[in-house]
Write an enzyme that holds these catalytic residues in place. Structure first.
Site, short mmCIF file in Angstrom:
data_model
loop_
_atom_site.label_atom_id
_atom_site.label_comp_id
_atom_site.label_asym_id
_atom_site.label_seq_id
_atom_site.Cartn_x
_atom_site.Cartn_y
_atom_site.Cartn_z
N TYR A 137 0.66 -0.73 -0.01
CA TYR A 137 -0.11 0.03 -0.21
C TYR A 137 1.23 1.06 0.10
CZ TYR A 137 -5.02 2.36 0.51
OH TYR A 137 -5.94 2.49 0.33
N VAL B 133 2.49 3.39 -2.93
CA VAL B 133 2.14 4.64 -4.26
C VAL B 133 0.88 3.99 -5.33
CG1 VAL B 133 2.53 6.37 -6.17
CG2 VAL B 133 4.41 5.21 -4.25
N GLU C 280 11.52 6.80 -16.94
CA GLU C 280 12.13 6.83 -16.02
C GLU C 280 13.27 7.67 -15.23
OE1 GLU C 280 10.29 4.24 -13.59
OE2 GLU C 280 11.88 3.00 -13.46
N GLY D 248 0.44 6.12 -9.49
CA GLY D 248 -0.38 5.79 -8.35
C GLY D 248 -1.78 6.85 -7.76
N HIS E 250 4.26 -4.07 -13.89
CA HIS E 250 5.78 -4.20 -14.39
C HIS E 250 6.14 -5.36 -14.08
CE1 HIS E 250 8.91 -1.58 -14.85
NE2 HIS E 250 9.98 -1.13 -13.40
N ASP F 194 10.09 1.14 -19.81
CA ASP F 194 9.61 1.54 -18.71
C ASP F 194 11.06 2.29 -17.65
OD1 ASP F 194 7.18 2.39 -16.59
OD2 ASP F 194 8.85 1.90 -14.98
N1 LIG Z 1 5.02 4.26 -8.34
C1 LIG Z 1 4.17 4.51 -9.13
O1 LIG Z 1 3.66 5.06 -9.50
C2 LIG Z 1 4.12 3.57 -9.55
C3 LIG Z 1 3.86 3.22 -11.59
C4 LIG Z 1 3.78 2.23 -12.43
C5 LIG Z 1 4.02 1.59 -12.01
N2 LIG Z 1 4.78 0.63 -10.53
C6 LIG Z 1 5.09 -0.73 -9.70
O2 LIG Z 1 4.33 -1.26 -8.88
C7 LIG Z 1 4.59 -1.45 -8.08
C8 LIG Z 1 4.68 -0.66 -6.80
O3 LIG Z 1 5.10 0.38 -6.86
P1 LIG Z 1 5.09 1.38 -5.73
O4 LIG Z 1 5.87 2.46 -6.19
O5 LIG Z 1 3.61 1.70 -5.16
O6 LIG Z 1 5.44 0.75 -4.70
P2 LIG Z 1 6.73 1.56 -2.95
O7 LIG Z 1 7.40 1.32 -2.81
O8 LIG Z 1 5.58 2.59 -2.88
O9 LIG Z 1 6.56 0.48 -1.91
C9 LIG Z 1 5.15 -0.46 -1.76
C10 LIG Z 1 5.02 -0.68 -0.69
O10 LIG Z 1 5.86 -1.84 0.09
C11 LIG Z 1 5.67 -2.65 0.99
N3 LIG Z 1 6.96 -3.44 1.40
C12 LIG Z 1 8.54 -2.45 0.61
N4 LIG Z 1 9.09 -3.75 0.60
C13 LIG Z 1 8.85 -5.01 1.56
C14 LIG Z 1 8.98 -6.12 2.78
N5 LIG Z 1 10.10 -6.87 2.36
N6 LIG Z 1 7.48 -6.68 2.98
C15 LIG Z 1 6.49 -6.23 2.75
N7 LIG Z 1 6.56 -5.00 2.21
C16 LIG Z 1 6.73 -3.78 1.66
C17 LIG Z 1 6.18 -1.05 1.60
O11 LIG Z 1 5.94 -0.67 2.88
C18 LIG Z 1 5.11 0.18 0.88
O12 LIG Z 1 4.07 -0.03 1.27
C19 LIG Z 1 6.30 -1.61 -8.02
O13 LIG Z 1 6.41 -2.51 -9.45
C20 LIG Z 1 6.57 -0.26 -9.39
O14 LIG Z 1 7.52 -0.37 -10.30
C21 LIG Z 1 4.93 1.81 -9.83
C1 LIG Z 2 5.66 6.78 -11.89
C2 LIG Z 2 6.86 6.06 -13.11
C3 LIG Z 2 7.69 7.14 -12.82
O1 LIG Z 2 6.07 5.87 -14.19
C4 LIG Z 2 6.55 5.07 -12.73
O2 LIG Z 2 7.30 3.92 -14.27
C5 LIG Z 2 7.48 4.24 -11.16
O3 LIG Z 2 7.99 3.87 -11.60
O4 LIG Z 2 6.68 5.08 -10.56
MG LIG Z 3 8.58 2.65 -13.45
MG LIG Z 4 6.27 4.38 -15.51
#
Ligand SMILES: NC(=O)c1ccc[n+]([C@@H]2O[C@H](COP(=O)([O-])OP(=O)(O)OC[C@H]3O[C@@H](n4cnc5c(N)ncnc54)[C@H](O)[C@@H]3O)[C@@H](O)[C@H]2O)c1
Ligand SMILES: CC(C)(O)[C@@H](O)C(=O)O
Ligand SMILES: [Mg+2]
Ligand SMILES: [Mg+2]
Length: 348
Positions: free
Chosen positions: A38, A40, A212, A153, A124, A208
């Site tokens: 939980y 981003v 970024e 997110g 991802h 991706d």
């Molecule tokens: N951030 C974005 O907007 C975005 C956009 C597109 C894709 N993604 C992908 O979505 C996925 C999630 O990304 P995010 O940015 O939301 O992640 P994040 O870095 O916000 O982490 C999500 C959660 O993982 C938990 N966590 C971390 N290590 C842990 C562990 N060892 N055990 C249990 N929980 C643990 C943390 O408490 C955190 O709440 C990734 O694969 C990312 O590449 C993210």
């Molecule tokens: C939002 C982004 C940069 O597109 C994503 O790829 C991430 O890793 O947070």
């Molecule tokens: Mg990315």
């Molecule tokens: Mg991206």
């Protein structure tokens, strides 16, 4: 699936019109969707799914900031909010939205709960593509697919609340039940994607990571710093350097590009600006092409993945990251930005 023409190249695109929310709900009606993580993406996807009528539970480590955020967002402990392991047991469709490094540590827990017929979802291609480094090799008898929103997110949720959406790419890695694709598309629509572009796990992660590190974040941050520093060194005030580097770009010119493209933005600037920008565009392209090729090579070879995994596994990772972000925040450039933002006419 629609075949659409992108500048002369035909691609598969799934639209909300052909794959309706009603259809998505029907496909997911017997699933318990467990959003694991939980941070981003977790909140955006979980809340959009819930608001779209899908049965959702959240799995997150108790005692973390993200757990508190989940409570604040209305998830209820032991009803819709659980420790990661419990949520993995209860879910039939596990959405792995832990950080990419966190996914490595939590993989054994997740894997043992991926019993026959369940589904595993990512946003991802990282974990599966770089499996030699992550150890993430899904059991053969589960569906594995991804839906990757092309944006933060945070935007996924705010745009959803405005009745808009982000587009996402989707891919199927493993189709154990014969229903992997329809589940991927149903989730893609239900998390709030407007359109879904077909890809593969490898193509998603390579593009991706390049995007970024490149134009979306790394290159733009670097090029902002370079131009701002040159203007300052040549005697311009901070506000003038910031306005000509960042403020005008975000407030005036990029919205024009977003609306109608680069040519239209050019057409709405002076002939002086057009001539100069057209002449200098090629120089910037030639200067940066080798850097983009180096970047793509490092993504493809797994070097970038290794750097991320290594950095995230250090105990002082968060502290170091916060220190780096603070340095940016406290720089003259971004302190000036804070001041300039306060002077936007609409925020007065
Ligand atoms: N951030 C974005 O907007 C975005 C956009 C597109 C894709 N993604 C992908 O979505 C996925 C999630 O990304 P995010 O940015 O939301 O992640 P994040 O870095 O916000 O982490 C999500 C959660 O993982 C938990 N966590 C971390 N290590 C842990 C562990 N060892 N055990 C249990 N929980 C643990 C943390 O408490 C955190 O709440 C990734 O694969 C990312 O590449 C993210
Ligand atoms: C939002 C982004 C940069 O597109 C994503 O790829 C991430 O890793 O947070
Ligand atoms: Mg990315
Ligand atoms: Mg991206």
């Amino acid at each position: 699936m629609a075949q659409l023409n992108f500048g002369g190249v035909m691609e598969n695109v799934v639209t909300r019109e052909e794959f309706s929310l009603e259809k998505a709900r029907e496909i997911l009606k017997n699933e318990t969707v467990a959003v694991i993580g939980y941070g981003v993406q977790g909140p955006g996807q979980a809340l959009n799914l819930k608001d779209n009528g899908v049965k959702v539970i959240v799995g997150q480590r108790k005692g973390t900031k993200s757990w508190d955020k989940a409570l604040a967002d209305g998830w209820v402990e032991n009803e819709t909010l659980f420790e990661v392991e419990t949520a993995c047991e209860k879910g039939t469709l596990l959405m792995n939205l832990l950080s990419d490094a966190g996914q490595i540590q939590a993989w054994e827990t997740m894997k043992k709960n991926l019993t026959t017929g369940k589904a595993l979802y990512f946003s991802h291609g990282f974990g599966v593509t770089f499996h030699e480094k992550t150890g993430i090799v899904p059991p053969k008898d589960v569906d594995v697919f991804l839906v990757a929103p092309k944006g933060s997110g945070t935007s996924l949720r705010t745009l959803f609340l405005k009745g808009q959406g982000l587009n996402s790419s989707y891919a199927v890695f493993q189709n154990a039940t014969g229903k992997a694709e329809e589940k991927a598309l149903a989730l893609g629509i239900a998390i709030g994607s407007g359109y879904l572009f077909e890809t593969t796990f490898q193509k998603e992660v390579y593009s991706d990571l390049t995007g970024e590190r490149g134009v979306l974040m790394g290159a733009i941050a670097g090029i902002f710093e370079a131009q701002y520093n040159v203007l300052r060194q040549r005697g311009h005030s901070p506000s003038e350097a910031f306005n000509e580097t960042v403020e005008e770009l975000t407030q005036s010119l990029m919205p024009l590009v977003a609306e109608n493209g680069m040519d239209w933005m050019f057409a709405n600037c002076s002939t002086t600006a057009q001539r100069g920008a057209l002449d200098w565009k090629g120089k910037f392209r030639e200067a940066t092409t080798p850097v983009f090729n180096e970047l793509y090579d490092d993504v493809l070879s797994g070097k970038e993945a290794a750097i991320v995994i290594e950095a995230n596994s250090k105990p002082d990772y968060r502290e170091k990251l916060n220190a780096e972000l603070k340095e940016i925040q406290q720089s003259e450039l971004w302190q000036t930005g804070m001041q300039v933002r306060k002077l936007r006419p609409q925020t007065k």
